[in-house]
Design an enzyme around this catalytic site. Structure first.
Site, PDB file in Angstrom:
ATOM      1  N   ASN A  34       0.498  -1.163  -0.227  1.00  0.00           N
ATOM      2  CA  ASN A  34      -0.068   0.041  -0.157  1.00  0.00           C
ATOM      3  C   ASN A  34       0.926   1.585  -0.139  1.00  0.00           C
ATOM      4  O   ASN A  34       1.323   1.693  -0.722  1.00  0.00           O
ATOM      5  CB  ASN A  34      -1.381   0.153   1.660  1.00  0.00           C
ATOM      6  CG  ASN A  34      -0.931  -0.353   2.257  1.00  0.00           C
ATOM      7  OD1 ASN A  34      -0.360  -1.071   2.917  1.00  0.00           O
ATOM      8  ND2 ASN A  34      -1.337   1.015   3.251  1.00  0.00           N
ATOM      9  N   ASP A  35       0.988   2.108   1.463  1.00  0.00           N
ATOM     10  CA  ASP A  35       1.581   3.425   0.799  1.00  0.00           C
ATOM     11  C   ASP A  35       2.976   3.932   0.823  1.00  0.00           C
ATOM     12  O   ASP A  35       3.401   2.470   0.912  1.00  0.00           O
ATOM     13  CB  ASP A  35       1.333   4.071   1.936  1.00  0.00           C
ATOM     14  CG  ASP A  35      -0.275   4.442   2.556  1.00  0.00           C
ATOM     15  OD1 ASP A  35      -1.007   3.879   2.207  1.00  0.00           O
ATOM     16  OD2 ASP A  35      -0.111   4.456   4.184  1.00  0.00           O
ATOM     17  N   GLN A  68       4.346   0.457   2.099  1.00  0.00           N
ATOM     18  CA  GLN A  68       3.665  -0.800   3.152  1.00  0.00           C
ATOM     19  C   GLN A  68       3.465  -2.091   2.578  1.00  0.00           C
ATOM     20  O   GLN A  68       3.488  -2.316   1.444  1.00  0.00           O
ATOM     21  CB  GLN A  68       2.333   0.270   3.401  1.00  0.00           C
ATOM     22  CG  GLN A  68       2.438   1.428   4.405  1.00  0.00           C
ATOM     23  CD  GLN A  68       2.545   0.909   5.644  1.00  0.00           C
ATOM     24  OE1 GLN A  68       1.647   0.497   6.709  1.00  0.00           O
ATOM     25  NE2 GLN A  68       3.962   0.651   5.859  1.00  0.00           N
ATOM     26  N   TRP A  75      -4.144  -7.401   3.248  1.00  0.00           N
ATOM     27  CA  TRP A  75      -2.892  -6.025   4.275  1.00  0.00           C
ATOM     28  C   TRP A  75      -2.654  -6.512   5.450  1.00  0.00           C
ATOM     29  O   TRP A  75      -3.785  -7.594   6.123  1.00  0.00           O
ATOM     30  CB  TRP A  75      -3.666  -5.080   4.418  1.00  0.00           C
ATOM     31  CG  TRP A  75      -3.372  -3.863   5.690  1.00  0.00           C
ATOM     32  CD1 TRP A  75      -2.944  -2.765   5.419  1.00  0.00           C
ATOM     33  CD2 TRP A  75      -3.434  -3.721   6.812  1.00  0.00           C
ATOM     34  NE1 TRP A  75      -2.264  -1.959   6.177  1.00  0.00           N
ATOM     35  CE2 TRP A  75      -2.980  -2.526   7.734  1.00  0.00           C
ATOM     36  CE3 TRP A  75      -4.059  -4.740   7.486  1.00  0.00           C
ATOM     37  CZ2 TRP A  75      -2.852  -2.474   9.173  1.00  0.00           C
ATOM     38  CZ3 TRP A  75      -4.670  -4.466   8.626  1.00  0.00           C
ATOM     39  CH2 TRP A  75      -3.502  -2.965   9.577  1.00  0.00           C
ATOM     40  N   SER A 113       2.950   3.627   8.167  1.00  0.00           N
ATOM     41  CA  SER A 113       3.764   4.881   7.382  1.00  0.00           C
ATOM     42  C   SER A 113       4.112   5.950   7.740  1.00  0.00           C
ATOM     43  O   SER A 113       4.080   5.698   8.810  1.00  0.00           O
ATOM     44  CB  SER A 113       2.420   5.750   6.125  1.00  0.00           C
ATOM     45  OG  SER A 113       2.197   4.364   5.717  1.00  0.00           O
ATOM     46  N   GLU A 163      -5.193  11.011   7.077  1.00  0.00           N
ATOM     47  CA  GLU A 163      -4.122   9.977   6.354  1.00  0.00           C
ATOM     48  C   GLU A 163      -3.076  10.267   6.005  1.00  0.00           C
ATOM     49  O   GLU A 163      -3.380  11.666   4.827  1.00  0.00           O
ATOM     50  CB  GLU A 163      -4.333   8.725   6.523  1.00  0.00           C
ATOM     51  CG  GLU A 163      -5.562   7.506   6.667  1.00  0.00           C
ATOM     52  CD  GLU A 163      -5.670   6.739   6.890  1.00  0.00           C
ATOM     53  OE1 GLU A 163      -5.758   5.864   7.790  1.00  0.00           O
ATOM     54  OE2 GLU A 163      -5.565   6.519   5.186  1.00  0.00           O
TER      55      GLU A 163
END
Ligand code: FRU
Length: 463
Positions: A23-24, A40, A48, A84, A196
């Site tokens: 992810n990020d 991530q 996840w 993150s 976020e």
């Protein structure tokens, strides 16, 4: 599980993790001649879970080398995940600031390195202090930068779990931090409950704050001033409509350009993802600037042109209305310019089957000032999203429409006149869904060039 070569949907020039879930983008930076992107990562499954920090580096933003995993959860502050964060060189030492996640709470952690490859956690430096109205689980994603002789940290949060906000911390040495106050709190209830991945940086003589809006409302930017340690927003806009890309993070390149990456999530159901064994990709690096009206401008970094192969043959149909040009491919960089003489729609169609049963249409409608990626027929599968992706684009009088379309298997990034970007996913099922065309409904002139694109992972072993 298909190999990369067999996988019709796996991108080649958008970064994907070697396996499993991404992810990020995290900790983006330039150090001793190389760009570094952390991310991530769950290497064990395409979902996840127990998030780690993956790592890749590149000398030229074109070819990327996988590096050892940087951070893995361990008993203590980050027992359930290394969330993150960002990268900074503090007193000569590469440093990662990240959120330590446990089921009970979130805190801001630090890890240091001498070689960028192995990272040592520094639990004595963990930051736990937070304002009373910020809940234990609404406190994450530290972004660290230097300004005016101080180190600053911006942390994503929520005011009383009701409104997104970005908190500001300050430090003289990048080691001991003190909470100051909110840098900026959401002016609107429509901008989510938690912010976020706040990212705060100078662009020209302005400051830009980008935030990702939880729950699932996409990403937003504000342009303004940073004065007395507070951000004063003067204008704002949407970053990537419909959450097509999320968790944007920028860095300053050695030549002063601002480069930004974001996460492009899957838009298909988990059984399809499990069958392919990977989930998620990053956008290409985007170069950011501001125009005279303080609108954020974005375009793929110029370095990407090195991935262009020979131009793809484009055939003219001879028509002056309807389909004008035709070409093929599913891994392309396309540039099209339309000069509009009336209010009729113009379109680029990609990933179309010869019988039209599958097709993805990128359509501009001047009357509605609307750019749309029409996904109704983008796939015969019912397990993928078919929702249209829509963005507002107003052309100035006489301004042509310029589309830069990065098509990379299931990833589609559409940049329009450098001030709107629609990022989305499309999953055609048919091997013959490779046809592309340019069409106009009314009176418009158009030019188009397209190139086949190479891979950014030349060194990666595919299984
Ligand atoms: C954004 C986010 C961050 C968090 C990370 C966890 O996508 O939810 O807020 O740190 O992902 O993987």
């Amino acid at each position: 599980m298909p190999t990369t070569d067999q996988d019709m949907h796996r991108p080649r020039y958008h970064f994907t993790a070697p396996s499993g879930w991404i992810n990020d983008p995290n900790g983006i930076g330039f150090y001793q001649g190389r760009y570094h992107v952390f991310y991530q990562y769950n290497p064990d499954a395409p979902r996840w879970d127990r998030i780690q920090w993956g790592h890749a580096s590149s000398a030229d933003l074109v070819q990327w080398r996988d590096e050892p995993i940087a951070l893995v959860p361990s008993p203590g502050d980050d027992a359930d995940g290394c969330f993150s964060g960002s990268f900074a060189v503090v007193d000569g030492q590469p440093t990662l600031y990240y959120t330590g996640y446990t089921l009970e709470r979130q805190v801001q952690c630090v890890a240091t390195s001498s070689d960028m490859l192995s990272w040592t956690k520094q639990p004595a430096r963990t930051i736990r202090e937070r304002p009373a109205d910020v809940h234990l689980q609404d406190f994450r994603d530290p972004y660290v930068f230097q300004h005016g002789g101080w180190w600053y940290m911006v942390v994503g949060a929520s005011a009383d779990h009701a409104r997104g906000q970005a908190l500001l911390y300050r430090s003289a040495d990048g080691v001991d931090w003190a909470y100051r106050h909110p840098l900026f709190t959401s002016p609107l209830p429509t901008l989510g409950v938690v912010w976020e991945c706040p990212n705060f940086f100078q662009l020209g003589d302005k400051w830009v704050l980008t935030v990702s809006v939880w729950p699932n409302l996409g990403a937003h930017y504000f342009v303004g001033r940073f004065a007395d340690e507070r951000f004063i927003a003067e204008s704002d806009g949407v970053l990537d409509s419909d959450s097509g890309a999320f968790a944007h993070l920028a860095m300053q390149a050695p030549d002063g350009r601002t480069l930004q990456w974001a996460w492009i999530k899957e838009q298909r159901e988990q059984p399809l993802i499990d069958a392919d064994g990977w989930s998620g990709a990053l956008t290409v690096p985007r170069e950011l600037s501001l125009d005279a009206q303080q609108r954020l401008q974005m375009r793929p970094a110029a370095a990407l042109q090195a991935l262009r192969g020979a131009p793809v043959p484009v055939a003219a149909t001879g028509a002056t209305r309807g389909e004008l040009l035709h070409f093929t491919g599913r891994c392309l960089d396309i540039e099209a310019t339309f000069t509009l003489h009336d209010h009729h729609k113009v379109a680029l169609t990609v990933l179309a089957a010869p019988d039209g049963s599958e097709a993805t249409r990128i359509e501009y409608w001047p009357d509605a000032r609307r750019l749309t990626v029409v996904r109704a027929r983008s796939s015969l599968s019912h397990q993928v999203s078919h929702q249209n992706v829509v963005g507002h684009l107003e052309l100035d009088a006489g301004e042509p429409l310029h589309l830069r379309v990065l098509l990379d298997h299931s990833v589609l990034e559409v940049y329009a006149n450098q001030r709107l970007c629609l990022t989305t996913r499309v999953y055609p099922t048919l091997a013959e869904s490779v046809h592309a065309s340019l069409s106009v409904e009314g009176h418009a002139e158009a030019t188009l060039q397209a190139w086949g694109m190479g891979s950014i992972h030349l060194d990666r072993q595919t299984t």
